[in-house]
Design an enzyme around this catalytic site. Structure first.
Site, PDB file in Angstrom:
ATOM      1  N   GLY A   1       0.613  -5.124   0.719  1.00  0.00           N
ATOM      2  CA  GLY A   1      -0.537  -5.130  -0.187  1.00  0.00           C
ATOM      3  C   GLY A   1      -0.182  -5.695  -1.554  1.00  0.00           C
TER       4      GLY A   1
ATOM      5  N   GLU B   1      -0.463  -9.274  -1.191  1.00  0.00           N
ATOM      6  CA  GLU B   1      -1.907  -9.557  -1.051  1.00  0.00           C
ATOM      7  C   GLU B   1      -2.617  -9.453  -2.398  1.00  0.00           C
ATOM      8  OE1 GLU B   1      -2.276  -6.614   2.047  1.00  0.00           O
ATOM      9  OE2 GLU B   1      -2.645  -8.141   3.563  1.00  0.00           O
TER      10      GLU B   1
ATOM     11  N   GLU C   1       4.501  -5.470   6.998  1.00  0.00           N
ATOM     12  CA  GLU C   1       3.759  -4.421   7.707  1.00  0.00           C
ATOM     13  C   GLU C   1       4.222  -4.261   9.153  1.00  0.00           C
ATOM     14  OE1 GLU C   1       2.399  -6.753   5.764  1.00  0.00           O
ATOM     15  OE2 GLU C   1       0.838  -5.882   4.479  1.00  0.00           O
TER      16      GLU C   1
ATOM     17  N   ALA D   1       0.860  -1.185   0.000  1.00  0.00           N
ATOM     18  CA  ALA D   1       0.000   0.000   0.000  1.00  0.00           C
ATOM     19  C   ALA D   1       0.896   1.236   0.000  1.00  0.00           C
ATOM     20  CB  ALA D   1      -0.882  -0.015   1.238  1.00  0.00           C
TER      21      ALA D   1
END
Ligand code: CO8
Length: 262
Positions: free
Chosen positions: A113, A116, A136, A70
């Site tokens: 992300g 993911e 993270e 992200a």
């Protein structure tokens, strides 16, 4: 197809009428997944899903990164309410509505992300220099789009704990051994290898491909008993397609089938 700011979309990839390519395109920030980028990914994916000519979709980044997570700069000062209002996870949920197979072609980093997003695809083919991880924890947070769930289902509890609690990356071969990645190929031939796999899938009966994808994904959502039931119904359903008749007839006649997607 419309022109996007953060992704590049190519239909007729390598002149193949049934294969499309979606490339994440924020190279300066290693394809960090901003809210806008994710909205574009979903808009393009749903449009490709609606296009009757497209049978398989490739999602990729560039040599350095599939995506490094992200966009940290965009979210670092967020409150939980900002995150709720931003509603970025709506985009992720919509990705699961795509009925056609999505193949993630991963070179470089697939982190946070980015990992993911690769796991949201139907299968991952990795270049031998690819690195996967859920880092993270290193920046004081935890995965938010499947890193504790899909990653754990893919590699098992112990390996998932190691990755999620340390934030350390695993290389492509470790990812393959753990079951996160279907196949590792030389980084420089990744797109050619993925194209070859896509050609095979694009040659299969399109309705059966969709029903097979749906049934495999159901394995992650239900009990074995319900999953078996779901599979059986999709199996029966294929017998209402002309392509099933054509496939079996072609086998008996010892010729290649000609599928039309109905
Ligand atoms: N967000 C924003 N910018 C990034 C990100 C990111 N995730 N990753 C890299 N960049 C930027 C860097 O800031 C740098 O920019 P600049 O050139 O302007 O300084 C540029 O990309 C290149 O990066 P580096 O100089 O750091 O390159 P290195 O080769 O030295 O390092 C790494 C590569 C190891 C990948 C390193 O960049 C890194 O650790 N990146 C962050 C990885 C990370 O922590 N990812 C997890 C983010 S949190 C997350 O994904 C939560 C998901 C929640 C759900 C998703 C909702 C959308």
């Amino acid at each position: 197809m419309k022109i996007f700011e953060n992704i590049l979309v190519t239909k007729n990839y390598r002149d193949h009428a049934h294969i499309a390519l979606l490339q994440l395109n924020r190279p300066k920030v290693l394809n960090a997944l901003s809210t806008d980028l994710m909205k574009e990914v979903v808009e393009a994916m749903l449009a490709l899903d609606d296009d009757p000519n497209v049978r398989v979709i490739i999602m990729t980044g560039n040599d350095r990164a599939f995506a490094a997570g992200a966009d940290i700069g965009q979210m670092m000062e967020n409150s939980p309410i900002d995150q709720i209002n931003d509603n970025r996870f709506r985009s992720w949920k919509q990705l699961s509505l795509v009925s056609k197979p999505i193949i993630a072609a991963v070179n470089g980093f697939a982190l946070g992300g980015g990992c993911e997003l690769a796991m949201s695809c139907d299968l991952i083919i990795a270049g031998d220099k690819a690195q996967f991880g859920q880092p993270e924890i290193k920046i004081g947070t935890i995965p938010g789009a499947g890193g504790t769930q899909r990653f754990t289902r893919a590699v098992g509890k112990s390996k998932a704990m190691l990755a999620v609690l340390t934030g350390d990356m695993i290389d492509a071969y470790a990812a393959e051994k753990a079951g996160l990645v279907a196949k590792v190929v030389p980084a420089e031939t990744l797109m050619q290898e993925v194209f070859e796999i896509c050609k095979v899938i694009a040659n299969r009966a399109p309705v059966a491909v969709k029903l097979a994808k749906e049934a495999v994904n159901m394995a992650f959502e239900t009990s074995l008993k319900d999953g078996m039931e779901f599979e059986r119904r999709n199996f029966y359903l294929t017998f209402s397609s002309k392509d099933q008749k054509e496939g079996m007839k072609a086998f008996m006649e010892k010729r290649e089938p000609k599928y039309e997607g109905n």
